[in-house]
Design a protein around this motif. Structure first.
Motif, mmCIF file in Angstrom:
data_model
loop_
_atom_site.group_PDB
_atom_site.id
_atom_site.type_symbol
_atom_site.label_atom_id
_atom_site.label_comp_id
_atom_site.label_asym_id
_atom_site.label_seq_id
_atom_site.Cartn_x
_atom_site.Cartn_y
_atom_site.Cartn_z
ATOM 1 N N THR A 272 32.100 -24.964 70.623
ATOM 2 C CA THR A 272 33.001 -24.169 71.451
ATOM 3 C C THR A 272 32.174 -23.102 72.171
ATOM 4 N N VAL A 273 32.312 -23.064 73.489
ATOM 5 C CA VAL A 273 31.523 -22.117 74.294
ATOM 6 C C VAL A 273 32.454 -21.139 75.004
ATOM 7 N N PRO A 289 23.169 -24.455 73.828
ATOM 8 C CA PRO A 289 22.264 -25.107 72.876
ATOM 9 C C PRO A 289 22.801 -26.492 72.525
ATOM 10 N N THR A 290 21.915 -27.443 72.384
ATOM 11 C CA THR A 290 22.299 -28.743 71.840
ATOM 12 C C THR A 290 21.406 -28.963 70.619
ATOM 13 N N PRO A 291 21.738 -29.935 69.805
ATOM 14 C CA PRO A 291 20.898 -30.168 68.624
ATOM 15 C C PRO A 291 19.428 -30.418 68.962
ATOM 16 N N THR A 308 37.231 -29.732 77.782
ATOM 17 C CA THR A 308 36.076 -30.229 77.018
ATOM 18 C C THR A 308 35.147 -31.021 77.920
ATOM 19 N N PHE A 309 33.867 -30.703 77.833
ATOM 20 C CA PHE A 309 32.835 -31.427 78.580
ATOM 21 C C PHE A 309 32.044 -32.280 77.606
ATOM 22 N N ARG A 326 30.357 -32.578 72.328
ATOM 23 C CA ARG A 326 31.608 -32.252 73.022
ATOM 24 C C ARG A 326 31.720 -30.736 73.107
ATOM 25 N N VAL A 327 31.603 -30.248 74.324
ATOM 26 C CA VAL A 327 31.593 -28.797 74.545
ATOM 27 C C VAL A 327 32.955 -28.354 75.068
#
Ligand SMILES: [Zn+2]
Ligand SMILES: [Zn+2]
Length: 365
Positions: A272-273, A289-291, A308-309, A326-327
């Motif tokens: 969640t951003v 950030p991504t993993p 959601t993106f 899923r952002v």
């Protein structure tokens, strides 16, 4: 006498009592029949007398009677057809409990004459891994204090320099015959516990058991994508089996520690951003950030809160390809405003034509 013969005999009929007869009824009927058919008084009646004695021997013993009843109930299910061989079931049921347990007291092993060495038990242990390890896979070292094969005697139970000898009680058969009246029971040899071998000089380390509590370190590979609560089975890493039998399995129950910002939904990583009202309204390029590293998310103008993106391929790996990241963007409203901010927003409100509640104005019940 084989298992088949045993259950095909109708001991209740032989004694002329119903299946639910009490012990007293069985005894009474036996006495009457035995007296009537005793060979001393009734020459030529040996066969019938034998039958009665045999039936009474089983039905008067609570344990034998229960085993007999259970055996008959089991055979009644698959039987009926001639040519059905109950001894087949011994092989199939071995290790699975059930059938072999029912008959072990009476017959030991009817087909092989010796109890098969038993497979070792399964062991269970729990580990907790990080979210990153669940995503990428990892190796963990498990320290286990469990029964293992004795390292002095290598599981034989015999002292070094000696070997187990053939059991003197059962002559290596693993079963002994017990004569009961006119027929005999085969049962597992107690001296060698059905193994057919006897240890004369026990191993000093394990006192003849062949097992020893050991600290073992096992390396377990935890596959990428492992889920919280998932069980990993490590074949052959459980308790050792009896000599000649395979070890059990080690079952590792995995707990995945929650991550402070990432979540999981199926094979997708969720994030969640928070965005500001102006970023959502005007559009923005946001660094997220991504993993595996930072990416820039392009938030288009007019993005609503909760949208959601999808960042493809940044989720948990699966056999058919990785899940997504899923952002979800969420408009964050400031708790406090500086006078300048307040003035700017008031100026905006003044000129804004946006009416988010238009659809509510015409609502009628
Ligand atoms: Zn030993
Ligand atoms: Zn024995």
């Amino acid at each position: 006498m084989s298992a088949r013969d045993f259950v095909e005999k109708d001991y209740y009929a032989a004694l002329g009592v119903p299946k639910e007869a009490t012990a007293a009824e069985i005894k009474k009927s036996y006495r009457k029949l035995a007296a009537a058919h005793h060979p001393d008084r009734n020459p030529g009646g040996e066969e019938r007398f034998k039958e009665i004695s045999e039936a009474y021997d089983v039905l008067s013993d609570e344990t034998k009677r229960r085993e007999y009843d259970e055996g008959r109930a089991l055979f009644a299910g698959g039987g009926g057809s001639r040519g059905f061989d109950p001894s087949d079931l011994f092989g199939q049921a071995r290790g699975g409990g059930g059938f072999s347990d029912v008959f072990s007291g009476l017959f030991g092993n009817g087909t092989r004459g010796r109890a098969a060495p038993r497979r070792g038990g399964d062991l269970e242990t729990a580990i907790t891994i990080s979210f990153a390890d669940a995503l990428q896979g990892t190796q963990v070292s498990l320290r286990l204090s469990t029964p293992g094969t004795c390292s002095t005697c290598h599981g034989s139970g015999a002292a070094p320099g000696t070997s187990p000898v053939t059991c003197s009680v059962c002559q290596g058969l693993g079963v002994i015959s017990r004569n009961q009246g006119s027929f005999s029971f085969a049962e597992p040899c107690r001296t060698c516990r059905g193994t057919g071998k006897e240890v004369t000089t026990p191993c000093p380390t394990c006192h003849g058991s062949g097992q020893q509590t050991k600290d073992r370190t096992i390396t377990a590979r935890v596959p990428a994508g492992v889920a919280d609560g998932q069980k990993i089975r490590l074949k052959g890493k459980g308790s050792p089996g009896e000599p000649g039998a395979p070890a059990g399995d080690l079952i590792v129950v995995v707990t995945v520690a929650p991550h402070p910002v990432y979540g999981r939904s199926g094979n997708h990583v969720t994030l969640t951003v928070p965005v500001t009202f102006t970023e959502a309204a005007l559009g923005a390029n946001i660094s997220i950030p991504t993993p595996d590293g930072t990416v820039t998310l392009k938030v288009p103008p007019g993005t609503r809160s909760g949208r959601t993106f999808r960042v493809a391929g940044k989720g948990f790996p699966t056999k058919t390809g990785a899940g997504d990241l899923r952002v979800t963007v969420e408009v964050d409203v400031p708790h406090e405003l500086t006078p300048e901010e307040k003035a700017a927003l008031e100026a905006y409100a003044e000129v804004s034509a946006h009416d988010p509640r238009k659809h509510l104005k015409e609502v009628v019940l």
